[in-house]
Design an enzyme around this catalytic site. Structure first.
Site, PDB file in Angstrom:
ATOM      1  N   GLN A  19       1.004  -1.212   0.026  1.00 39.40           N
ATOM      2  CA  GLN A  19      -0.022  -0.236   0.031  1.00 39.40           C
ATOM      3  C   GLN A  19       0.736   1.173   0.040  1.00 39.40           C
ATOM      4  O   GLN A  19       0.391   2.499  -0.340  1.00 39.40           O
ATOM      5  CB  GLN A  19      -0.874   0.095   1.180  1.00 39.40           C
ATOM      6  CG  GLN A  19      -1.941  -1.187   1.024  1.00 39.40           C
ATOM      7  CD  GLN A  19      -2.868  -1.430   2.246  1.00 39.40           C
ATOM      8  OE1 GLN A  19      -2.765  -1.998   3.268  1.00 39.40           O
ATOM      9  NE2 GLN A  19      -4.037  -0.457   2.090  1.00 39.40           N
ATOM     10  N   HIS A 113       1.045  -9.252   4.260  1.00 37.12           N
ATOM     11  CA  HIS A 113       0.091  -8.131   4.726  1.00 37.12           C
ATOM     12  C   HIS A 113      -0.804  -8.486   3.132  1.00 37.12           C
ATOM     13  O   HIS A 113      -0.405  -7.575   2.317  1.00 37.12           O
ATOM     14  CB  HIS A 113       0.393  -6.712   5.081  1.00 37.12           C
ATOM     15  CG  HIS A 113      -0.919  -6.062   5.384  1.00 37.12           C
ATOM     16  ND1 HIS A 113      -0.759  -5.390   6.642  1.00 37.12           N
ATOM     17  CD2 HIS A 113      -2.017  -5.512   4.585  1.00 37.12           C
ATOM     18  CE1 HIS A 113      -1.926  -4.689   6.548  1.00 37.12           C
ATOM     19  NE2 HIS A 113      -2.814  -4.891   5.386  1.00 37.12           N
ATOM     20  N   ASN A 157      -1.788 -10.767   8.077  1.00 36.41           N
ATOM     21  CA  ASN A 157      -2.777  -9.886   8.427  1.00 36.41           C
ATOM     22  C   ASN A 157      -4.136 -10.273   8.001  1.00 36.41           C
ATOM     23  O   ASN A 157      -4.300 -10.634   6.816  1.00 36.41           O
ATOM     24  CB  ASN A 157      -2.337  -8.605   7.613  1.00 36.41           C
ATOM     25  CG  ASN A 157      -3.427  -7.455   7.795  1.00 36.41           C
ATOM     26  OD1 ASN A 157      -3.294  -7.044   8.932  1.00 36.41           O
ATOM     27  ND2 ASN A 157      -4.267  -7.084   7.068  1.00 36.41           N
ATOM     28  N   GLU A 158      -5.188 -10.369   8.871  1.00 36.48           N
ATOM     29  CA  GLU A 158      -6.444 -10.611   8.671  1.00 36.48           C
ATOM     30  C   GLU A 158      -6.909 -11.655   7.688  1.00 36.48           C
ATOM     31  O   GLU A 158      -7.488 -11.638   6.792  1.00 36.48           O
ATOM     32  CB  GLU A 158      -7.169  -9.350   7.921  1.00 36.48           C
ATOM     33  CG  GLU A 158      -7.271  -8.171   9.074  1.00 36.48           C
ATOM     34  CD  GLU A 158      -7.716  -6.950   8.527  1.00 36.48           C
ATOM     35  OE1 GLU A 158      -8.290  -6.958   7.314  1.00 36.48           O
ATOM     36  OE2 GLU A 158      -8.198  -5.884   9.083  1.00 36.48           O
TER      37      GLU A 158
HETATM   38  C1  BGC Z   1      -6.314  -3.651   6.195  1.00 39.76           C
HETATM   39  C2  BGC Z   1      -5.590  -2.482   5.636  1.00 39.76           C
HETATM   40  C3  BGC Z   1      -6.662  -1.693   4.926  1.00 39.76           C
HETATM   41  C4  BGC Z   1      -7.552  -1.021   5.944  1.00 39.76           C
HETATM   42  C5  BGC Z   1      -8.619   0.075   5.653  1.00 39.76           C
HETATM   43  C6  BGC Z   1      -7.647  -3.434   6.913  1.00 39.76           C
HETATM   44  O1  BGC Z   1      -8.540  -4.195   6.964  1.00 39.76           O
HETATM   45  O2  BGC Z   1      -5.688  -4.559   7.027  1.00 39.76           O
HETATM   46  O3  BGC Z   1      -4.778  -2.860   4.626  1.00 39.76           O
HETATM   47  O4  BGC Z   1      -5.965  -0.575   4.264  1.00 39.76           O
HETATM   48  O5  BGC Z   1      -8.352  -2.209   6.391  1.00 39.76           O
HETATM   49  O6  BGC Z   1      -9.288  -0.122   4.560  1.00 39.76           O
END
Ligand code: BGC
Length: 419
Positions: A19, A113, A157-158
């Site tokens: 990002q 990520h 990440n998530e």
């Molecule tokens: C993610 C980020 C994203 C952010 C805002 C999160 O779910 O980890 O990568 O930019 O949300 O949208």
């Protein structure tokens, strides 16, 4: 100010490599952004050019008076082809860590990520049976190269975000339906790469990836700890808070459906903490009378969802995850998507007040990382979606502080002084 946080609390901001770095050309998402059809509004392109401007970013983080910086190491750079590790790229990330440390900021990396090496997607991504072991090997190599510099580390990440959305009553139908453009984009990427399937974190098969992602997280945690046993390691989860909009609605059942399997997995794992990322509340309807929520000061009366970015979601989410896993919590992301920075200032103050309520109620919260340092490439929503404490000029890459940057710095200075 009556808010309080425990000694040693980590104050930070979060970013992610794809990002902000720019030109992540060896990644799966780069391909998806640059083919037709595409689900992306913009191409990431140069992003914020943080790959070259990491010293500038480190200055910003240190200038805010923060203790910690969460960023991600880009797997597509570190292992550009399977089994081949780039010493030069590992050196690059070691320099990023050193730039932070020399300014008094601890580096807190995420190993994965969202973006992966293109070769990984071509081999089936997380659906390839060798994926967990490959990921664990990359984590081990990276930790061997620079792990002595890390404060805490996040594996993935998530991993559940796309799947959890499908379990929400309000959005189930929307997310369960396979997005035809998303599917066509993955098929086009597979054709271009000459492989049977190209599997990214956006692939419609996200449900089938959950078990391998749990396995990958567990193996990576073990591999990192085998190199640096004392390093606190966790995964991050995207947690939506559910709010009853009718008496007799049952938010707990919805939460368990969306997150129950990960909660169970983490409760029995070796994780030192759970990274909790909170952006919104969603309504749960049920029988009974309608409950009226007070409007938020910045809610848009024409957009019913805008009244749901409620700061109390942070308190509810950290309490839920701690109760369900027994683990300490690090808020690894939390922020507000808005062009109205006055709303961000308001949100920051309110969200931290609610987080401090959770601390007062006994939830062991160990840190707060605001999303995000910079306006960045917000995935499918591109550059029009803004979360940053700093805006970034798309041509000169100049970073300009918004009023929320100064407010966050003030709040952190206060908490670091008085606790
Ligand atoms: C993610 C980020 C994203 C952010 C805002 C999160 O779910 O980890 O990568 O930019 O949300 O949208």
């Amino acid at each position: 100010m009556t808010m309080a946080f425990p000694p040693g609390f980590r104050w930070g901001v979060s970013t992610a490599a794809h990002q902000i770095e720019g030109n992540n050309v060896n990644s799966d998402f780069w391909l998806l952004e640059n083919i037709q059809p595409t689900c992306f509004t913009d191409r990431s392109g140069d992003a914020c050019d943080s790959y070259h401007r990491y010293e500038t970013d480190a200055d910003l983080v240190a200038g805010l008076g923060l203790t910690s910086y969460r960023f991600s190491v880009e797997w597509a750079r570190v292992e550009p082809s399977p089994g081949h590790y780039s010493t030069a790229e590992l050196d690059h990330y070691a320099r990023v860590c050193d730039a932070l440390l020399s300014r008094g900021v601890e580096p807190c990396p995420t190993f994965f990520h969202a973006s992966a090496p293109r070769w990984f997607a071509e081999r089936g991504g997380w659906l390839d049976p060798t994926a967990p072991a490959r990921f664990a090997d990359y984590c081990a190599r990276t930790t061997q190269a620079m792990g002595d510099r890390f404060g805490i580390a996040f594996t993935i990440n998530e991993p559940q975000v796309g799947r959890s959305f499908r379990a929400f009553p309000a959005s189930k139908a929307h997310f369960e339906a396979v997005d035809p453009v998303e599917l066509a984009a993955h098929e086009a990427a597979a054709r271009l790469s000459g492989v049977a399937r190209f599997v990214t974190m956006n692939h419609p098969d996200i449900e089938a990836m959950q078990r391998p992602l749990m396995e990958a997280h567990a193996q990576a945690l073990g591999a990192i700890k085998a190199v640096r046993g004392d390093l606190p390691v966790g995964v991050t989860l995207n947690i939506t808070d559910f709010v009853a909009v009718n008496t007799d609605a049952d938010p707990r059942a919805v939460r368990d459906g969306a997150y129950g399997d990960w909660m169970k997995h983490l409760a029995s794992g070796r994780d030192d903490f759970v990274g909790v990322q909170v952006y919104r509340q969603l309504p749960v309807t049920g029988p009974g009378d309608r409950i009226t929520l007070d409007p938020l000061p910045f809610a848009d009366p024409t957009d019913p969802m805008s009244n749901l970015t409620r700061p109390e979601a942070l308190r509810n989410a950290v309490s839920y995850v701690h109760e369900a896993t027994g683990k300490p919590i690090v808020v690894s992301e939390n922020g507000l998507e808005t062009d109205n920075d006055a709303a961000r200032v308001w949100y920051l103050e309110e969200a931290l007040a609610r987080l401090s309520d959770a601390v007062a109620e006994g939830v062991p919260v160990e840190g707060y990382f605001h999303w995000s340092l910079l306006d960045n490439f917000e995935w499918e929503r591109g550059y029009r979606s803004r979360f940053g404490l700093y805006s970034v000029d798309r041509t000169s890459f100049a970073r300009t502080p918004k009023p929320s940057a100064a407010r966050y710095a003030d709040l952190v200075r206060h908490f670091l002084t008085v606790g």
